[in-house]
Structure formats: structure tokens, C-alpha cells
Design a protein around this motif. Structure first.
Motif, PDB file in Angstrom:
ATOM      1  N   UNK A   9      42.304  56.470  44.770  1.00 38.84           N
ATOM      2  CA  UNK A   9      41.664  55.868  44.420  1.00 38.84           C
ATOM      3  C   UNK A   9      41.778  54.629  44.759  1.00 38.84           C
ATOM      4  N   UNK A  10      40.923  54.186  44.768  1.00 37.98           N
ATOM      5  CA  UNK A  10      40.318  53.074  45.309  1.00 37.98           C
ATOM      6  C   UNK A  10      41.712  51.790  44.985  1.00 37.98           C
ATOM      7  N   UNK A  11      42.623  50.921  46.109  1.00 30.96           N
ATOM      8  CA  UNK A  11      42.902  50.116  46.469  1.00 30.96           C
ATOM      9  C   UNK A  11      42.910  48.656  46.063  1.00 30.96           C
ATOM     10  N   UNK A  12      43.001  48.145  44.937  1.00 28.13           N
ATOM     11  CA  UNK A  12      42.774  46.741  44.221  1.00 28.13           C
ATOM     12  C   UNK A  12      43.897  45.518  44.773  1.00 28.13           C
ATOM     13  N   UNK A  13      44.544  45.796  44.845  1.00 29.11           N
ATOM     14  CA  UNK A  13      45.519  44.724  45.096  1.00 29.11           C
ATOM     15  C   UNK A  13      45.941  44.013  44.084  1.00 29.11           C
ATOM     16  N   UNK A  14      46.124  44.056  42.929  1.00 29.09           N
ATOM     17  CA  UNK A  14      46.162  44.184  41.913  1.00 29.09           C
ATOM     18  C   UNK A  14      47.820  44.759  41.367  1.00 29.09           C
ATOM     19  N   UNK A  15      48.903  43.755  41.428  1.00 32.70           N
ATOM     20  CA  UNK A  15      49.638  44.433  40.524  1.00 32.70           C
ATOM     21  C   UNK A  15      50.443  43.480  39.744  1.00 32.70           C
TER      22      UNK A  15
END
Length: 478
Positions: A195-201
Motif C-alpha cells: 500500500x502507499x504510505x499516506x502519512x496519516x496516523x
């Protein structure tokens, strides 16, 4: 469980130049609709079926603080804006936000979102957030992986592991993977477990603070000192500069997420897949991909005409732009700069910005239209020994009490009512009235009315720079 929105609003303003600038980065722009990217991010939990904290925490710097506060105010949202004295990447920024979130004894689940992403499908976003919130409330460190629709070399990837017991779609994080080359990206997409790493946590505030204490005690200590000595100023929380500058610089991924397997007692790292049309809008071609297009694949914003053109984006800010016979092009027009590029070369815009900075050109840093806490001004004309500005002052706002060593000013009111301080005189001016501010005179402009005040200012003198201002009083602490 309460969810606390945390918006990280840094950015250098280089990748979407000339629309974005160093002093006005892309999250402050309305690129895909009427809301700016920051405002769209702040709205993302509207209607969410869970308890959401009423205040949005935004971590930013001094330069954008008043624009951010105004953009939140326009939405009717309350914000607590944490001001970083300097950029130290996302991990210290999140640590400041977490310390603020627990300051009154609470321990919310933090939803950490970059301010400059585009997510068109809010319903699917909220479905993923609901799953992530349950996992985070039980101690997990959650990130959101974007289901890839192409072999993309511009994003980092997450390799997924086994499914999480009791979760609808979440999987264990097997590894974070750096941005791949084209062949490797194609293999990732074909494999189906990347999966692409969205940078949302998402994670509980206390869990994040415990992890930072474990993995980077120097960062944790610096941020604690910075918040212990922070000062509150209206909507702003000013972290102590001396303390914060001692913090190392690191990202959320590197500082904590990649190290969790070595300390399972802190909580496990999991990823929730998300297919919501996400884009980090990393370049103009990426913005073209997420915008609504006409039958020929063109995207137009502003006063734009297309003729015999296809798969082209034109952004017009101040005048008519006619695009004739273009294919796969990007044209961006602003009052002081125009960029024309093939879509495959839009990442090279940063080279132009670097050259502008090296030459000391103002177009690298700011727009002709400059926002201030009291409103904005637009330098509409200038030449040797003169400059003409259009100035708009918000209702109830006022400029600093100031004087200039090198210039005189003429003010002409074209809309609203102005309260003018000119030397030892204070008086009102209405439409079509004017005044003259001699060189060296103490002066101030204020708007006592309920509609915006608009004036034309004509400056004349030997030096017209913004640094020729001596402030005696300033509502905004400058």
C-alpha cells in the motif's frame, strides 16, 4: 473515546510554484474547490459518528499563523495553533501536539493528518478512520495505507502482513519501504500486499509520548521543556524556542513506527487500507489526476478557454488564459509569474524555485498579494521611487502604530470607513476621501466598521521596502 484532530501544517511551498510560495504554501490554497486544502482537512471529520474534540490542534510556524486562524474561523471551527520555532520534521511536531492534548488530563486518540492532502471520498475516509479509531483506543499505532491504482515511484510503500484479529480490513505492518524505481513499483502493485504510505496516523496521545520517551528521549525531553515553558496567546500556543531547538529532527515513521517491533509492549503497528481517492498533490501533474476534467481531459480554474487541447491543466488567477493546441501541459498564471511545463516535467519546478532564491527574487518567497493578520495588501504597481498598493483591512482590525524613515504615503478610501491616526490627529475618512502621511509621521490605519475597508496607498520616497517600518504599538505582537 474522544478523537482529537491534529493537522500538521508545515511545507516549503516549492512543488506547486507559482501558486504556492515559501510564505504561502499549498495547504493555504483552494486548489480543488472553494475550501483550501487546510480547510478541507479540518472538515474531514464533520458528521463523523464518534466523539470528536471541539478544538482542532494545528501545528505550524509563525509565518502562517494568522492565515490559519482566519481560515479556521471562516469554517466556524475553533483551533489551538501550536507554533514551532523552527522545522524539526513530523515527530517533534506530533510530540508538541500530544503534550497539548494531555495538558488538561485527557488522553484522546489523535488523528494526525497532513494539511496538504486531497481526499475526495470523505465517506470512505471516515469508514477507515472508524476502524482505525477502535484499534488505536486499544493501544495500537495505526497508519492508513492507500490502495494503489498505478505503479507510483513518488510514494513510499507499506508491505502488509497478517490480518488483525477482529478487524474488518486492518493488517499488521510488515515493513516500511522507501520510494521504489518504476520496475519495483510495478512488482509491488502486482503483488497485491503493498500500500502507499499516506502519512496519516492514529494513536492515543499517551502511547505516542511513551514511544518517544523510549525511542528518542532527547526529542521527548526537548519537546516537554518547550511546552512546559510555552506561552498562550489567543488561539496560539508558542513553544519555547531555546528548548525546542535542542530537539533532533525526525519523521513519525522513522522515530516510532519502524521501531515498534523492537518494543511490542508499547503497542503494535497496524495499517488500515483506504481507497478514497487520496493524493498528496506532490506536483502539478498529481493535482491534474485528482481534479474533475472535461471531455478532452482538460482541467481549468479561473478564466480559461481551451481550443484543440487535451489532458492539459490551466490555472488562471488574474486574467484570461487561452490554451490552443496543447497536450499534456500545465499552465499556471499568477499576477507576478507564469509557469508553462509538460506534465512529465512538473517535478522540475523546484529547480526554478532554487534559481529564484539564488538570485534573491521575491517570486520564490511571496505573492504580489500578501496576507497579514489584519487583512491583506496587493502591490499593484511600482517604479523608481514609488509604489501603489491596494489594502484591505478586516472589520474591527487595525495596523500597527508605526512610522517610516524613507517614504511618505497617500491614502485614498475606496470602500468602507477608515479611522486614521496621523501624527497627533485621529479622524475618520469615508469613500473618496484621502489623507497624506508625511515622511517620519507616526500613523495608523484601522477599520471601525462592519464591512471590509479598502484603500489605495501611494508610497513615494527613496526606499520602499517592508523593513522600513518602526512599530510603536501592535495588536498582533510583531
Amino acid at each position: 473515546m474522544t478523537i482529537q484532530s491534529v493537522i500538521l501544517s508545515g511545507g516549503s511551498g516549492t512543488r506547486l510554484w507559482p501558486a504556492s510560495r515559501e510564505q504561502y504554501p499549498k495547504q493555504l490554497l483552494a486548489l480543488t474547490g472553494t475550501d483550501t486544502l487546510l480547510q478541507a482537512t479540518a472538515r474531514r471529520l464533520d458528521g463523523f459518528d464518534a466523539a470528536v474534540a471541539p478544538d482542532t490542534i494545528v501545528v505550524s510556524n509563525e509565518e502562517y499563523r494568522f492565515v490559519i486562524a482566519e481560515q479556521l474561523r471562516q469554517l466556524g471551527k475553533r483551533g489551538r495553533i501550536v507554533l514551532e520555532p523552527a522545522g524539526r520534521n513530523t515527530a517533534p511536531a506530533l510530540t508538541l501536539a500530544a503534550l497539548l492534548a494531555v495538558r488538561d488530563g485527557a488522553d484522546p486518540v489523535l488523528l494526525v493528518m497532513p494539511a496538504d492532502h486531497v481526499i475526495p471520498d470523505v465517506a470512505r475516509f471516515q469508514t477507515a478512520i472508524a476502524e482505525g479509531a477502535g484499534l488505536a483506543a486499544n493501544g495500537a499505532f495505526v497508519t492508513f495505507g492507500i490502495v494503489p491504482d498505478r505503479a507510483e515511484t513518488g510514494y513510499g510503500y507499506i508491505r502488509t502482513g497478517d490480518g488483525v484479529l477482529g478487524a474488518a480490513s486492518a493488517r499488521a505492518i510488515d515493513a516500511f519501504v522507501e520510494k521504489p524505481d518504476a520496475a519495483t513499483a510495478a512488482k509491488y502493485v502486482a503483488a497485491g500486499d503493498y500500500l502507499w504510505n499516506s502519512g496519516i496516523f492514529m494513536m492515543k496521545a499517551s502511547r505516542w509520548l511513551a514511544a518517544i520517551e523510549r525511542f528518542n528521549p532527547e526529542m521527548a525531553a526537548a519537546c516537554r521543556r518547550a511546552m512546559d515553558s510555552a506561552t498562550d496567546d489567543a488561539d496560539f500556543v508558542r513553544a519555547d524556542k531555546a528548548a525546542f531547538l535542542t530537539s533532533p529532527s525526525d519523521s513519525i515513521d522513522y522515530a516510532v513506527m519502524e521501531k515498534l517491533p523492537s518494543a511490542p509492549e508499547l503497542g503494535r503497528g497496524v495499517v488500515v487500507p483506504m481507497a478514497a481517492g487520496w493524493s498528496d498533490v506532490g506536483a502539478w501533474d498529481a493535482l491534474w489526476q485528482v481534479c474533475e476534467k472535461d471531455a478532452a481531459g482538460n482541467v481549468g480554474r479561473g478564466d480559461v478557454m481551451f481550443e484543440s487541447s487535451e489532458d492539459t491543466m490551466v490555472m488562471a488567477e488574474s486574467r484570461l488564459v487561452a490554451a490552443i493546441g496543447l497536450k499534456d501541459m500545465v499552465v499556471v498564471e499568477t499576477p507576478d509569474a507564469v509557469m508553462v511545463a509538460h506534465k512529465r516535467n512538473t517535478q522540475d519546478v523546484k529547480k526554478i524555485v532554487a534559481r529564484l532564491k539564488a538570485e534573491g527574487r521575491s517570486q520564490a518567497n511571496s505573492h504580489r498579494k500578501v496576507f497579514r493578520p489584519w487583512g491583506w495588501y496587493d502591490s499593484i504597481d511600482n517604479g523608481e521611487r514609488f509604489q501603489v498598493k491596494r489594502i484591505v483591512v478586516n472589520p474591527g482590525a487595525k495596523l500597527s502604530l508605526q512610522m517610516h524613515h524613507h517614504r511618505a504615503e497617500h491614502w485614498i478610501v475606496v470602500k468602507g470607513t477608515a479611522e486614521v491616526t496621523n501624527g497627533d490627529q485621529v479622524f475618520l475618512l469615508t469613500e473618496n476621501q484621502s489623507t497624506y502621511i508625511p515622511l517620519g509621521h507616526t500613523h495608523r490605519l484601522a477599520n471601525p466598521g462592519k464591512v471590509p475597508l479598502e484603500i489605495i496607498e501611494v508610497q513615494s520616497g527613496s526606499y520602499l521596502g517592508e523593513d522600513d517600518i518602526v512599530r510603536f504599538e501592535d495588536t498582533y505582537g510583531r
